[in-house]
Design a protein around this motif. Structure first.
Motif, PDB file in Angstrom:
ATOM      1  N   ALA A   1      22.431   6.561 -12.282  1.00 29.90           N
ATOM      2  CA  ALA A   1      23.705   5.971 -11.901  1.00 29.90           C
ATOM      3  C   ALA A   1      24.672   6.068 -13.063  1.00 29.90           C
ATOM      4  CB  ALA A   1      23.516   4.505 -11.516  1.00 29.90           C
ATOM      5  N   VAL A   2      25.954   6.093 -12.755  1.00 31.25           N
ATOM      6  CA  VAL A   2      26.991   6.119 -13.786  1.00 31.25           C
ATOM      7  C   VAL A   2      27.896   4.923 -13.575  1.00 31.25           C
ATOM      8  CG1 VAL A   2      28.891   7.412 -14.806  1.00 31.25           C
ATOM      9  CG2 VAL A   2      26.922   8.631 -13.893  1.00 31.25           C
ATOM     10  N   ASP A   3      28.081   4.157 -14.638  1.00 35.71           N
ATOM     11  CA  ASP A   3      28.956   2.993 -14.612  1.00 35.71           C
ATOM     12  C   ASP A   3      30.210   3.369 -15.388  1.00 35.71           C
ATOM     13  OD1 ASP A   3      30.264   0.604 -14.923  1.00 35.71           O
ATOM     14  OD2 ASP A   3      28.624  -0.418 -15.935  1.00 35.71           O
ATOM     15  N   TYR A   4      31.324   3.487 -14.700  1.00 36.04           N
ATOM     16  CA  TYR A   4      32.562   3.901 -15.343  1.00 36.04           C
ATOM     17  C   TYR A   4      33.282   2.771 -16.044  1.00 36.04           C
ATOM     18  CZ  TYR A   4      31.987   8.354 -13.036  1.00 36.04           C
ATOM     19  OH  TYR A   4      31.489   9.559 -12.637  1.00 36.04           O
ATOM     20  N   GLY A   5      32.631   1.645 -16.203  1.00 34.30           N
ATOM     21  CA  GLY A   5      33.225   0.546 -16.942  1.00 34.30           C
ATOM     22  C   GLY A   5      33.946  -0.449 -16.049  1.00 34.30           C
ATOM     23  N   ALA A   6      34.235  -0.091 -14.827  1.00 33.77           N
ATOM     24  CA  ALA A   6      34.854  -1.043 -13.920  1.00 33.77           C
ATOM     25  C   ALA A   6      33.818  -2.115 -13.608  1.00 33.77           C
ATOM     26  CB  ALA A   6      35.324  -0.351 -12.647  1.00 33.77           C
ATOM     27  N   ALA A   7      34.222  -3.350 -13.665  1.00 32.57           N
ATOM     28  CA  ALA A   7      33.294  -4.463 -13.520  1.00 32.57           C
ATOM     29  C   ALA A   7      32.550  -4.446 -12.188  1.00 32.57           C
ATOM     30  CB  ALA A   7      34.028  -5.780 -13.692  1.00 32.57           C
ATOM     31  N   ASN A   8      33.160  -3.918 -11.166  1.00 33.61           N
ATOM     32  CA  ASN A   8      32.563  -4.032  -9.843  1.00 33.61           C
ATOM     33  C   ASN A   8      32.228  -2.707  -9.192  1.00 33.61           C
ATOM     34  OD1 ASN A   8      32.639  -6.830  -9.830  1.00 33.61           O
ATOM     35  ND2 ASN A   8      34.772  -6.839  -9.208  1.00 33.61           N
ATOM     36  N   ILE A   9      32.027  -1.637  -9.967  1.00 29.87           N
ATOM     37  CA  ILE A   9      31.747  -0.330  -9.366  1.00 29.87           C
ATOM     38  C   ILE A   9      30.556   0.331 -10.058  1.00 29.87           C
ATOM     39  CG2 ILE A   9      32.639   1.994  -8.962  1.00 29.87           C
ATOM     40  CD1 ILE A   9      35.424   0.795  -8.794  1.00 29.87           C
ATOM     41  N   LEU A  10      29.659   0.898  -9.236  1.00 27.83           N
ATOM     42  CA  LEU A  10      28.542   1.677  -9.745  1.00 27.83           C
ATOM     43  C   LEU A  10      28.423   2.919  -8.873  1.00 27.83           C
ATOM     44  CD1 LEU A  10      26.142   1.759 -11.757  1.00 27.83           C
ATOM     45  CD2 LEU A  10      24.772   0.701  -9.968  1.00 27.83           C
ATOM     46  N   THR A  11      28.394   4.095  -9.485  1.00 26.59           N
ATOM     47  CA  THR A  11      28.326   5.363  -8.765  1.00 26.59           C
ATOM     48  C   THR A  11      26.918   5.932  -8.878  1.00 26.59           C
ATOM     49  OG1 THR A  11      30.653   5.772  -9.253  1.00 26.59           O
ATOM     50  CG2 THR A  11      29.339   7.665  -8.557  1.00 26.59           C
ATOM     51  N   LEU A  12      26.284   6.196  -7.719  1.00 29.22           N
ATOM     52  CA  LEU A  12      24.925   6.729  -7.686  1.00 29.22           C
ATOM     53  C   LEU A  12      24.951   8.197  -7.283  1.00 29.22           C
ATOM     54  CD1 LEU A  12      23.137   3.824  -5.774  1.00 29.22           C
ATOM     55  CD2 LEU A  12      23.431   4.104  -8.246  1.00 29.22           C
ATOM     56  N   ASN A  49      28.668  11.286  -3.820  1.00 29.75           N
ATOM     57  CA  ASN A  49      28.075  10.181  -4.560  1.00 29.75           C
ATOM     58  C   ASN A  49      28.190   8.908  -3.732  1.00 29.75           C
ATOM     59  OD1 ASN A  49      27.512  11.651  -6.970  1.00 29.75           O
ATOM     60  ND2 ASN A  49      29.671  11.553  -7.475  1.00 29.75           N
ATOM     61  N   LEU A  50      27.254   7.991  -3.912  1.00 31.76           N
ATOM     62  CA  LEU A  50      27.312   6.696  -3.256  1.00 31.76           C
ATOM     63  C   LEU A  50      27.936   5.724  -4.248  1.00 31.76           C
ATOM     64  CD1 LEU A  50      26.608   4.889  -0.822  1.00 31.76           C
ATOM     65  CD2 LEU A  50      24.405   4.454  -1.933  1.00 31.76           C
ATOM     66  N   VAL A  51      29.050   5.122  -3.869  1.00 32.05           N
ATOM     67  CA  VAL A  51      29.761   4.187  -4.743  1.00 32.05           C
ATOM     68  C   VAL A  51      29.510   2.778  -4.226  1.00 32.05           C
ATOM     69  CG1 VAL A  51      31.994   3.492  -5.677  1.00 32.05           C
ATOM     70  CG2 VAL A  51      31.496   5.920  -5.277  1.00 32.05           C
ATOM     71  N   LEU A  52      28.869   1.964  -5.064  1.00 28.15           N
ATOM     72  CA  LEU A  52      28.599   0.573  -4.732  1.00 28.15           C
ATOM     73  C   LEU A  52      29.619  -0.307  -5.449  1.00 28.15           C
ATOM     74  CD1 LEU A  52      24.722   0.435  -5.213  1.00 28.15           C
ATOM     75  CD2 LEU A  52      25.986   0.778  -3.072  1.00 28.15           C
ATOM     76  N   SER A  53      30.067  -1.346  -4.769  1.00 27.52           N
ATOM     77  CA  SER A  53      30.949  -2.331  -5.415  1.00 27.52           C
ATOM     78  C   SER A  53      30.664  -3.692  -4.836  1.00 27.52           C
ATOM     79  CB  SER A  53      32.421  -1.943  -5.226  1.00 27.52           C
ATOM     80  OG  SER A  53      32.745  -1.862  -3.852  1.00 27.52           O
ATOM     81  N   LYS A  54      30.996  -4.706  -5.594  1.00 26.64           N
ATOM     82  CA  LYS A  54      30.741  -6.095  -5.188  1.00 26.64           C
ATOM     83  C   LYS A  54      31.770  -6.495  -4.150  1.00 26.64           C
ATOM     84  CE  LYS A  54      28.420  -9.888  -6.353  1.00 26.64           C
ATOM     85  NZ  LYS A  54      27.085 -10.182  -6.277  1.00 26.64           N
ATOM     86  N   ARG A  55      31.344  -7.195  -3.125  1.00 26.35           N
ATOM     87  CA  ARG A  55      32.257  -7.726  -2.102  1.00 26.35           C
ATOM     88  C   ARG A  55      33.099  -8.822  -2.679  1.00 26.35           C
ATOM     89  NH1 ARG A  55      31.702  -6.073   3.069  1.00 26.35           N
ATOM     90  NH2 ARG A  55      29.786  -4.970   3.509  1.00 26.35           N
TER      91      ARG A  55
END
Length: 181
Positions: A57-68, A175-181
């Motif tokens: 996974a890559v975390d681009y530094g945005a608090a609520n986003i994770l790219t898989l 890519n699958l982008v996950l973020s917090k609701r």
């Protein structure tokens, strides 16, 4: 005056960063590192020397986003942490619960005191499970709360909708982008 210089270390995460448009961002990659003795550890950015790493996974530094990133079978995986123990889990939107094998649940020190026995319909038929609600489950970098976990004698680790319902997910450029609701 001569200042010392260092050579930058390149990784798969940097390639993804170079493809990203917009302002420069700080990225962290979650790596699954397999040691020479077969043990596995999870680490940000770079695996230790002598180990075989795979970017998960890559975390681009945005608090609520994770790219898989997808694996060769077009499946997405990330880390799943319960009680401080981290394993790899496959994202499965068709699974009702986070699902663990009995062996993995034991490693994660999941208490059997509050488990409820259930039967679940799966693609392979009906199976018996022991379900427990975990106060905190960490999926990737996200802390999720009151997540129901199904434990079966032998099951792959699946990150199902009992956890994913607390996240937003989208497919962007494969890519699958996950973020917090």
């Amino acid at each position: 005056m001569h200042l010392p210089t260092t050579k930058p270390r390149l990784s798969c995460a940097l390639i993804v960063l170079l493809l990203q448009t917009g302002p420069a961002v700080q990225a962290q990659t979650i790596q699954r590192c397999t040691q020479a003795d077969g043990s596995v550890l999870y680490q940000q950015d770079v695996c230790p020397p002598g180990s075989n790493g795979k970017a998960m996974a890559v975390d681009y530094g945005a608090a609520n986003i994770l790219t898989l990133s997808a694996n060769g079978a077009h499946q997405y995986s990330t880390t799943l942490t319960i009680n401080g123990v981290t394993v790899t889990g496959q994202i499965d939107t068709g699974a009702t619960f986070v699902t663990l094998s009995t062996e993995t649940a034991n490693r994660m020190r999941i208490s059997t005191a509050d488990m409820q026995n259930r039967y679940l319909q799966t693609a392979n038929g009906i199976i018996g499970t022991a379900n427990v609600k975990m106060a905190v489950v960490k999926v990737g970098k996200f802390d999720l709360y009151n997540v129901e976990v199904a434990i079966t004698p032998s099951s792959p680790t699946l990150i199902g909708m009992s956890a994913l319902s607390q996240l937003k997910f989208a497919n962007e450029n494969g890519n699958l982008v996950l973020s917090k609701r």
